[in-house]
Motif scaffolding. Structure first.
Motif, PDB file in Angstrom:
ATOM      1  N   GLU A  82       0.819  -1.031  -0.076  1.00  0.00           N
ATOM      2  CA  GLU A  82       0.040   0.067   0.099  1.00  0.00           C
ATOM      3  C   GLU A  82       0.838   1.296  -0.133  1.00  0.00           C
ATOM      4  O   GLU A  82       1.805   1.261   0.792  1.00  0.00           O
ATOM      5  CB  GLU A  82      -0.847  -0.040   1.051  1.00  0.00           C
ATOM      6  N   ASP A  83       0.720   2.192  -0.927  1.00  0.00           N
ATOM      7  CA  ASP A  83       1.557   3.411  -1.149  1.00  0.00           C
ATOM      8  C   ASP A  83       0.840   4.609  -0.263  1.00  0.00           C
ATOM      9  O   ASP A  83       1.851   5.555   0.050  1.00  0.00           O
ATOM     10  CB  ASP A  83       1.664   3.739  -2.453  1.00  0.00           C
ATOM     11  N   ASP A  84      -0.339   4.704  -0.086  1.00  0.00           N
ATOM     12  CA  ASP A  84      -0.873   5.755   0.743  1.00  0.00           C
ATOM     13  C   ASP A  84      -0.640   5.633   2.017  1.00  0.00           C
ATOM     14  O   ASP A  84      -0.998   4.720   2.726  1.00  0.00           O
ATOM     15  CB  ASP A  84      -2.462   5.523   0.494  1.00  0.00           C
ATOM     16  N   ALA A  85      -0.252   6.713   2.724  1.00  0.00           N
ATOM     17  CA  ALA A  85       0.374   6.676   4.068  1.00  0.00           C
ATOM     18  C   ALA A  85      -0.640   6.475   5.049  1.00  0.00           C
ATOM     19  O   ALA A  85      -0.866   5.678   5.964  1.00  0.00           O
ATOM     20  CB  ALA A  85       1.253   8.127   4.364  1.00  0.00           C
ATOM     21  N   VAL A  86      -2.037   7.269   4.678  1.00  0.00           N
ATOM     22  CA  VAL A  86      -3.109   7.033   5.848  1.00  0.00           C
ATOM     23  C   VAL A  86      -3.747   5.805   5.531  1.00  0.00           C
ATOM     24  O   VAL A  86      -4.163   5.033   6.560  1.00  0.00           O
ATOM     25  CB  VAL A  86      -4.258   8.197   5.331  1.00  0.00           C
ATOM     26  N   SER A  87      -3.794   5.286   4.543  1.00  0.00           N
ATOM     27  CA  SER A  87      -4.503   3.646   4.159  1.00  0.00           C
ATOM     28  C   SER A  87      -3.617   2.874   4.812  1.00  0.00           C
ATOM     29  O   SER A  87      -3.951   2.040   5.475  1.00  0.00           O
ATOM     30  CB  SER A  87      -4.717   3.476   2.839  1.00  0.00           C
ATOM     31  N   ALA A  88      -2.204   2.987   4.639  1.00  0.00           N
ATOM     32  CA  ALA A  88      -1.127   1.763   5.335  1.00  0.00           C
ATOM     33  C   ALA A  88      -1.114   1.884   6.635  1.00  0.00           C
ATOM     34  O   ALA A  88      -1.269   0.940   7.319  1.00  0.00           O
ATOM     35  CB  ALA A  88       0.243   2.213   4.712  1.00  0.00           C
ATOM     36  N   ALA A  89      -1.162   3.338   7.235  1.00  0.00           N
ATOM     37  CA  ALA A  89      -1.581   3.331   8.995  1.00  0.00           C
ATOM     38  C   ALA A  89      -2.458   2.572   9.456  1.00  0.00           C
ATOM     39  O   ALA A  89      -2.558   1.802  10.440  1.00  0.00           O
ATOM     40  CB  ALA A  89      -1.499   4.760   9.192  1.00  0.00           C
ATOM     41  N   PHE A  90      -3.910   2.994   8.729  1.00  0.00           N
ATOM     42  CA  PHE A  90      -5.122   2.309   9.253  1.00  0.00           C
ATOM     43  C   PHE A  90      -5.125   0.544   9.016  1.00  0.00           C
ATOM     44  O   PHE A  90      -5.298  -0.103   9.986  1.00  0.00           O
ATOM     45  CB  PHE A  90      -6.353   2.824   8.814  1.00  0.00           C
ATOM     46  N   LEU A  91      -4.724   0.126   7.858  1.00  0.00           N
ATOM     47  CA  LEU A  91      -4.900  -1.195   7.634  1.00  0.00           C
ATOM     48  C   LEU A  91      -3.943  -2.006   8.346  1.00  0.00           C
ATOM     49  O   LEU A  91      -3.887  -2.907   8.918  1.00  0.00           O
ATOM     50  CB  LEU A  91      -4.520  -1.486   5.741  1.00  0.00           C
ATOM     51  N   GLY A  92      -2.696  -1.438   8.688  1.00  0.00           N
ATOM     52  CA  GLY A  92      -1.462  -1.973   9.372  1.00  0.00           C
ATOM     53  C   GLY A  92      -1.947  -2.238  10.828  1.00  0.00           C
ATOM     54  O   GLY A  92      -1.662  -3.199  11.182  1.00  0.00           O
ATOM     55  N   GLU A  93      -2.437  -1.181  11.334  1.00  0.00           N
ATOM     56  CA  GLU A  93      -3.016  -1.171  12.781  1.00  0.00           C
ATOM     57  C   GLU A  93      -4.091  -2.187  12.784  1.00  0.00           C
ATOM     58  O   GLU A  93      -4.063  -3.018  13.937  1.00  0.00           O
ATOM     59  CB  GLU A  93      -3.373  -0.015  13.190  1.00  0.00           C
ATOM     60  N   ALA A  94      -5.056  -2.225  11.962  1.00  0.00           N
ATOM     61  CA  ALA A  94      -6.062  -3.216  12.178  1.00  0.00           C
ATOM     62  C   ALA A  94      -5.651  -4.811  12.114  1.00  0.00           C
ATOM     63  O   ALA A  94      -6.121  -5.516  12.634  1.00  0.00           O
ATOM     64  CB  ALA A  94      -7.032  -3.008  10.913  1.00  0.00           C
ATOM     65  N   LEU A  95      -4.496  -4.929  10.958  1.00  0.00           N
ATOM     66  CA  LEU A  95      -3.987  -6.193  10.879  1.00  0.00           C
ATOM     67  C   LEU A  95      -3.152  -6.354  12.224  1.00  0.00           C
ATOM     68  O   LEU A  95      -3.384  -7.858  12.386  1.00  0.00           O
ATOM     69  CB  LEU A  95      -3.104  -6.175   9.668  1.00  0.00           C
ATOM     70  N   ARG A  96      -2.329  -5.664  12.962  1.00  0.00           N
ATOM     71  CA  ARG A  96      -1.528  -6.148  13.702  1.00  0.00           C
ATOM     72  C   ARG A  96      -2.396  -6.493  15.006  1.00  0.00           C
ATOM     73  O   ARG A  96      -2.170  -7.223  15.867  1.00  0.00           O
ATOM     74  CB  ARG A  96      -0.742  -4.784  14.241  1.00  0.00           C
ATOM     75  N   ALA A  97      -3.702  -6.058  15.010  1.00  0.00           N
ATOM     76  CA  ALA A  97      -4.669  -6.034  16.262  1.00  0.00           C
ATOM     77  C   ALA A  97      -5.371  -7.617  15.846  1.00  0.00           C
ATOM     78  O   ALA A  97      -6.090  -8.028  16.866  1.00  0.00           O
ATOM     79  CB  ALA A  97      -5.965  -5.349  16.223  1.00  0.00           C
ATOM     80  N   LEU A  98      -5.048  -8.459  14.783  1.00  0.00           N
ATOM     81  CA  LEU A  98      -5.754  -9.779  14.843  1.00  0.00           C
ATOM     82  C   LEU A  98      -5.302 -10.661  15.732  1.00  0.00           C
ATOM     83  O   LEU A  98      -6.211 -11.285  16.347  1.00  0.00           O
ATOM     84  CB  LEU A  98      -5.210 -10.440  13.398  1.00  0.00           C
ATOM     85  N   PRO A  99      -4.075 -11.005  16.459  1.00  0.00           N
ATOM     86  CA  PRO A  99      -2.697 -10.308  16.002  1.00  0.00           C
ATOM     87  C   PRO A  99      -1.984 -10.836  14.973  1.00  0.00           C
ATOM     88  O   PRO A  99      -2.526 -11.855  14.700  1.00  0.00           O
ATOM     89  CB  PRO A  99      -1.990 -10.541  17.273  1.00  0.00           C
ATOM     90  N   ALA A 100      -1.106 -10.155  14.258  1.00  0.00           N
ATOM     91  CA  ALA A 100      -0.457 -10.633  13.137  1.00  0.00           C
ATOM     92  C   ALA A 100       0.833  -9.514  13.145  1.00  0.00           C
ATOM     93  O   ALA A 100       0.923  -8.616  13.479  1.00  0.00           O
ATOM     94  CB  ALA A 100      -1.174 -10.444  11.707  1.00  0.00           C
ATOM     95  N   GLN A 101       1.921 -10.226  12.509  1.00  0.00           N
ATOM     96  CA  GLN A 101       3.129  -9.620  12.148  1.00  0.00           C
ATOM     97  C   GLN A 101       2.831  -8.714  10.628  1.00  0.00           C
ATOM     98  O   GLN A 101       2.224  -9.704   9.925  1.00  0.00           O
ATOM     99  CB  GLN A 101       4.371 -10.318  12.007  1.00  0.00           C
ATOM    100  N   VAL A 102       2.974  -7.444  10.733  1.00  0.00           N
ATOM    101  CA  VAL A 102       2.903  -6.784   9.414  1.00  0.00           C
ATOM    102  C   VAL A 102       4.124  -6.168   8.810  1.00  0.00           C
ATOM    103  O   VAL A 102       4.645  -5.331   9.626  1.00  0.00           O
ATOM    104  CB  VAL A 102       1.766  -5.910   9.658  1.00  0.00           C
ATOM    105  N   VAL A 103       4.522  -6.491   7.443  1.00  0.00           N
ATOM    106  CA  VAL A 103       5.463  -5.934   6.934  1.00  0.00           C
ATOM    107  C   VAL A 103       4.784  -4.941   5.661  1.00  0.00           C
ATOM    108  O   VAL A 103       3.930  -5.300   4.936  1.00  0.00           O
ATOM    109  CB  VAL A 103       6.395  -6.911   6.311  1.00  0.00           C
ATOM    110  N   LEU A 104       5.239  -3.844   5.768  1.00  0.00           N
ATOM    111  CA  LEU A 104       4.576  -2.954   4.808  1.00  0.00           C
ATOM    112  C   LEU A 104       5.817  -2.703   3.402  1.00  0.00           C
ATOM    113  O   LEU A 104       6.907  -2.508   3.732  1.00  0.00           O
ATOM    114  CB  LEU A 104       4.494  -1.501   5.329  1.00  0.00           C
TER     115      LEU A 104
END
Length: 235
Positions: free
Chosen positions: A13-35
Motif C-alpha cells: 500500500e502506497d498511501d500513508a493514511v491507508s497503510a497506517a489504518f490497515l496496518g494497525e487493524a492487521l496487527r490487532a488480529l494479532p499478526a506480524q505486518v510488513v509494509l
C-alpha cells in the motif's frame, strides 16, 4: 503458517493514511505486518522472508496490482492474496479475481471487515464457521426471495456437473480451464448466497495445486447440495 498465533502478512500500500489504518487493524488480529510501498518493495520483501498472506493495493506507483501479483507469484507461488481498492465497479473486481486474487476488499472498510477477510483466507482456515447459505445477501443481489429460490434451483441442478468439470481440470492439470470454472462458480455462489462454497472456491482458486483446498471444495459442494432448501417467500 509461519506462526500459528501471529501470522506474517505483507501489506502492499502506497498511501500513508491507508497503510497506517490497515496496518494497525492487521496487527490487532494479532499478526506480524510488513509494509511495502510499491511492487518493487513487495518483491524485495518476498526475497527476504515468507508470508502467510498478501494484501495488495490495486493501484501502485510502479504499476497495478495485477502486474504486482504476477511478479510476486513468480517469486512465491501458492500464497493467498487479497486485493484492496477504492474502485467500486464490478468490472474491476472481476478482473482482480480473474487475475488470481482470492477476494477484493473495497475501501473504505472497517477494521472488523478487514480482519474477518484475513481470517477467512489464512492457511488452515476451512470455512467451517461460514454459514452454508446467506439468504439476506442473495435477496439483496436478486431483489427478493422468489428470485433467489428460482436461481438456487438452477444452481443446485448444475452444481454436480460443475464439480465434475473442476475435478477433471485438476486431474489433467488444465490451470486455465480450472480458473475459468472457479471464476464463474464464485460469481454464481455470490448471487445465490452459497457462502461456504464461495469461500472454498476462493481458496481453491488461490491454491489450485493444494490437495487440501480441493478436498475442502468438494466437501463444501456436498454440504451445499445436501442442505439445499428453497428460500421462504415473505412477500
Amino acid at each position: 503458517m509461519t506462526s500459528p498465533d501471529h501470522p506474517r502478512l505483507l501489506l502492499v500500500e502506497d498511501d500513508a493514511v491507508s497503510a497506517a489504518f490497515l496496518g494497525e487493524a492487521l496487527r490487532a488480529l494479532p499478526a506480524q505486518v510488513v509494509l511495502a510501498g510499491d511492487g518493487a518493495a513487495a518483491l524485495r520483501a518476498l526475497d527476504a522472508a515468507a508470508f502467510d498472506l498478501w494484501l495488495v493495493d490495486a493501484h501502485l506507483p510502479d504499476g497495478d496490482g495485477i502486474a504486482a501479483l504476477s511478479a510476486m507469484r513468480a517469486r512465491r507461488p501458492g500464497v493467498v492474496a487479497l486485493a484492496h481498492t477504492a474502485a467500486r465497479e464490478r468490472s474491476v473486481a472481476e478482473a482482480l479475481i480473474a487475475a488470481g486474487f482470492a477476494e477484493v476488499l473495497v475501501k473504505p472498510l472497517s477494521a472488523d471487515a478487514l480482519q474477518a477477510a484475513v481470517r477467512r483466507h489464512l492457511p488452515g482456515a476451512t470455512g467451517a464457521g461460514v454459514p452454508l447459505w446467506d439468504d439476506a445477501r442473495a435477496e439483496r443481489a436478486l431483489g427478493g426471495a422468489r428470485h433467489v429460490s428460482a436461481l438456487r434451483g438452477l444452481f443446485h441442478a448444475e452444481l454436480p456437473g460443475v464439480r465434475a468439470e473442476v475435478e477433471a481440470a485438476v486431474r489433467t492439470g488444465d490451470g486455465e480451464r480450472l480458473r475459468g470454472l472457479l471464476h464463474r462458480l464464485r460469481a454464481s455462489c455470490g448471487f445465490v448466497g452459497a457462502a461456504r462454497l464461495e469461500h472454498a472456491v476462493a481458496a481453491l482458486h488461490a491454491a489450485p495445486d493444494d490437495p487440501s483446498a480441493l478436498r475442502t471444495f468438494l466437501d463444501a459442494v456436498e454440504e451445499t447440495l445436501a442442505a439445499f432448501t428453497p428460500v421462504p417467500d415473505h412477500g
